[in-house]
Scaffold this active site. Structure first.
Site, mmCIF file in Angstrom:
data_model
loop_
_atom_site.group_PDB
_atom_site.id
_atom_site.type_symbol
_atom_site.label_atom_id
_atom_site.label_comp_id
_atom_site.label_asym_id
_atom_site.label_seq_id
_atom_site.Cartn_x
_atom_site.Cartn_y
_atom_site.Cartn_z
ATOM 1 N N ASP A 190 0.842 -1.198 0.000
ATOM 2 C CA ASP A 190 0.000 0.000 0.000
ATOM 3 C C ASP A 190 0.878 1.248 0.000
ATOM 4 O O ASP A 190 1.994 1.214 0.547
ATOM 5 C CB ASP A 190 -0.907 -0.002 1.239
ATOM 6 C CG ASP A 190 -2.218 0.722 1.012
ATOM 7 O OD1 ASP A 190 -2.183 1.937 0.750
ATOM 8 O OD2 ASP A 190 -3.279 0.068 1.101
ATOM 9 N N ALA B 49 -6.847 0.888 -5.855
ATOM 10 C CA ALA B 49 -7.555 1.612 -6.924
ATOM 11 C C ALA B 49 -8.043 2.953 -6.412
ATOM 12 O O ALA B 49 -8.119 3.189 -5.203
ATOM 13 C CB ALA B 49 -8.753 0.794 -7.405
ATOM 14 N N TYR C 281 -14.941 6.687 -13.483
ATOM 15 C CA TYR C 281 -14.547 5.547 -12.644
ATOM 16 C C TYR C 281 -14.972 4.235 -13.298
ATOM 17 O O TYR C 281 -14.173 3.299 -13.425
ATOM 18 C CB TYR C 281 -15.170 5.672 -11.252
ATOM 19 C CG TYR C 281 -15.071 4.394 -10.451
ATOM 20 C CD1 TYR C 281 -13.832 3.922 -10.004
ATOM 21 C CD2 TYR C 281 -16.204 3.635 -10.163
ATOM 22 C CE1 TYR C 281 -13.733 2.740 -9.293
ATOM 23 C CE2 TYR C 281 -16.115 2.454 -9.443
ATOM 24 C CZ TYR C 281 -14.877 2.010 -9.016
ATOM 25 O OH TYR C 281 -14.787 0.825 -8.322
#
Length: 301
Positions: A31, A77, A144
């Site tokens: 991350d 994402a 998106y």
């Protein structure tokens, strides 16, 4: 099994990492902590999780991270519809180009299986009586959603070229403990308003339908894909539908409070009707949703 979770410090990621460790797997969190705090994963580290701080948009970061892992679960994402409208290029850069990097890293390091999170946003508008199947037309109404369609295309292209074992899970409206305020779904937002004794705000007329799925069922679906899946695209939802107005009334009733519902203008990029057909995931993954909206009562306490 050695499993790497991109976006492992996010909402889905933290639930998943805990679940996988409890199942006896060695788990690495990958991350960049742009949407989460490092302190929030300390309990997972204490359970045995490893942390690699890196970014999927940096190819070498993800190549280094995927070494010596059997499975990669790709959750990292940009997931906000509103943000995608404001920051179109960043959404595509992370969701499409970032995923390409994860695919390249998995192929280079001979990862045995990759599971990729997608979204119901790929379908766009539907009709109230239509249950969306994996073969339904993809016609997103937000950047998106468009980024997720392009991401899926890159994944499928890669599968064909390199014969990789890769599964795409199209998540519908997820709810559960730990959603961040920035990315929270309507259930989490309603819970916050109820806790503050404030009116529940609905964008539009409230007749838009949603298929809400518990984070617990989402985690089970990912594990089903690890255990049983081999190449394919699957809807992950409850298979049931409710209007947002009905949801608001239900949650107010559960809370036992006397709260109003107020209506505001419809949000740009907001899908009106959405209901999933989950028969393929049931058949091929063994996915079976176990949690209903009654679970919300536990979240209100």
């Amino acid at each position: 099994m050695r499993i790497l979770v991109t976006g492992g410090a996010g909402f889905i990621g933290k639930h998943l990492v805990k679940f996988l460790i409890e199942k006896g797997h060695f788990v690495t969190i990958f991350d960049n902590f742009s949407n989460s705090e490092k302190d929030s994963v300390i309990p997972l580290v204490n359970m045995g999780a490893k942390i690699i701080e890196g970014d999927i948009t940096k190819l070498q970061d993800i190549i280094d991270a995927t070494k010596n892992h059997d499975t990669v679960i790709h959750l990292a994402a940009k997931i906000s519809v509103e943000e995608s409208i404001k920051n179109l290029s960043e959404t595509f850069y992370i969701n499409v180009d970032g995923t390409k990097n994860v695919l390249i890293a998995c192929e280079k390091n001979h990862v045995k299986k990759m599971i990729v999170s997608s979204s119901a946003a790929v379908y766009g508008e539907s009709l109230p009586e239509i249950r969306l199947t994996e073969d339904s037309k993809t016609d997103p109404i937000s950047p998106y959603g468009e980024s997720k369609v392009m991401m899926e295309y890159e994944v499928k292209k890669f599968i064909t070229k390199y014969n990789m074992n890769c599964i795409i899970l199209r998540f519908f409206n997820i709810y559960g403990v730990g959603q961040s305020p920035e990315y929270a779904g309507v259930i989490t937002k309603f819970i916050k308003k109820i806790a503050m004794n404030k009116s529940l705000e609905i964008f539009g007329d409230g007749m838009q339908t949603r298929d809400f799925v518990s984070i617990n069922d989402v985690i089970n679906s990912i594990y089903d894909a690890i255990e049983n899946g081999k190449n394919g695209t699957y809807n992950i939802a409850s298979g049931k539908t409710i209007t947002v107005k009905e949801l608001a009334e239900f949650m107010i009733s559960l809370s036992g409070k006397d709260l109003e519902i107020i209506y505001s203008n419809t949000k740009k990029g907001d899908i009106r009707f959405s209901q999933a057909d989950i028969s393929l995931a049931k058949k091929e993954l063994g996915y079976l949703p176990k949690y209903g909206l009654e679970e919300i009562k536990n979240l209100l306490n």
